[in-house]
Design an enzyme around this catalytic site. Sequence first.
Site, short mmCIF file in Angstrom:
data_model
loop_
_atom_site.label_atom_id
_atom_site.label_comp_id
_atom_site.label_asym_id
_atom_site.label_seq_id
_atom_site.Cartn_x
_atom_site.Cartn_y
_atom_site.Cartn_z
N ASN A 281 2.76 4.48 -3.82
CA ASN A 281 2.61 3.18 -4.45
C ASN A 281 1.14 2.85 -4.72
OD1 ASN A 281 3.98 0.93 -5.52
ND2 ASN A 281 3.49 -0.30 -3.73
N HIS A 283 -1.27 2.60 -2.65
CA HIS A 283 -1.88 1.81 -1.59
C HIS A 283 -2.16 2.73 -0.41
CE1 HIS A 283 0.31 -1.27 -3.94
NE2 HIS A 283 -0.72 -2.03 -3.64
N CYS A 318 -4.39 -2.64 1.26
CA CYS A 318 -5.68 -2.00 1.02
C CYS A 318 -5.49 -0.96 -0.08
CB CYS A 318 -6.18 -1.33 2.30
SG CYS A 318 -7.82 -0.59 2.13
#
Length: 393
Positions: A281, A283, A318
């Site tokens: 994804n 991330h 993040c």
Amino acid sequence: MLKLPSSSMSLSSSSSTSSCNAALIRKQCRSFGASSDSSSRLKVSIRRRNEAVSCEAADSSASSSAPLVAETKEKDAGGRVGKSAADRLRQGSLTEDGLSYKEKFIVRCYEVGVNKTATVETIANLLQEVACNHVQSLGFSTDGFGTTTTMRKLHLIWATARMHIEIYKYPAWSDVVEVETWYESEGPIWTRRDWILKDHATREVIGRATSKFVMMNQHTRRLEKVSDDVRKEYLGFCPREPRLAFPEEKNGSLKKIAKLEDAAQYSRQGLVPRRADLDMNQHVNNVAYIGWFLESMPQEIIDNHELETITLDYRRECQQHDVVDSHTSPEPVEDTKVSELNESNGTAAAAAEGKEDYCQFLHLLRLSGDGLEINRGRTEWRKKPTRHANHSV
């Protein structure tokens, strides 16, 4: 905002009947070695909730890049769907009652540290792998991350809110570890997944873990209540009675983690995600946060102690170009942490024999510059032992 599990979310159409659902589950049970009795119980469950499992067909309007379950299977000469190559190699299957999943793993040489035992990141990766394989084996989640048909229609995803891992004994290179996992509903907001890790040769319990998930809108990033429609789709695969890896009142999985102030005793600044840290994804993967916690640990602790318990609270996502600061400070050890082990629940803290052999730390990960909090955590460490207590059940 919370850290998302790695996922490639998409919409899929569902136009099949419950009889098609039952047929798919029977194939899944045969693929994973479940008994015929287990298959019949799952079939009854499907008749009661014909929305529980979906035989999803490809739809030209769908934007999914994730393969459907049936498409990952090979067909024999008669056109029947059988085990995929991955299924034949994977040492995992649903348990007899179909309400949990077990899988065996060999600890590889690249998964161990300097002492030839598995790292905590290896343990966390195994937990993540077996959870994904569990939902794949059930057949209702085409993306492999537990989203139901209703969730995909509404663009909803699961987000990890908390992870708590206890390790009583680290497996060594070439050891075989058996991991069992299951999940269950917890009220209107939470969904819970638990794990138990065993040494396959001795049947000794070498670790336990629990996690909490919340439901989030993929686009707005707002939390959503777990609706009755979603709950009906997965409750048939949850234990009938609450089953906890360890009673929460006997361990620190729910203990509040205080936020570190600016004056942390140890810090490591300017950490940048590697490409290898990113999930599907785009991330940072959940496991990467553990490594960032350890980056700011004092070397003396790393050399003379081993990690026993880690708790992570996920606060913010993040991404690849974020820069992260890791902060760590000692936390006073409570007297109860060094009390004698209660073998009925197997809490990890009691493995220490005294305060001088046991220590714990608070952790904070935040974005450099604006200081926005990404993750906070707690780690508990024991003196490197010559042998471990027996936690067999």
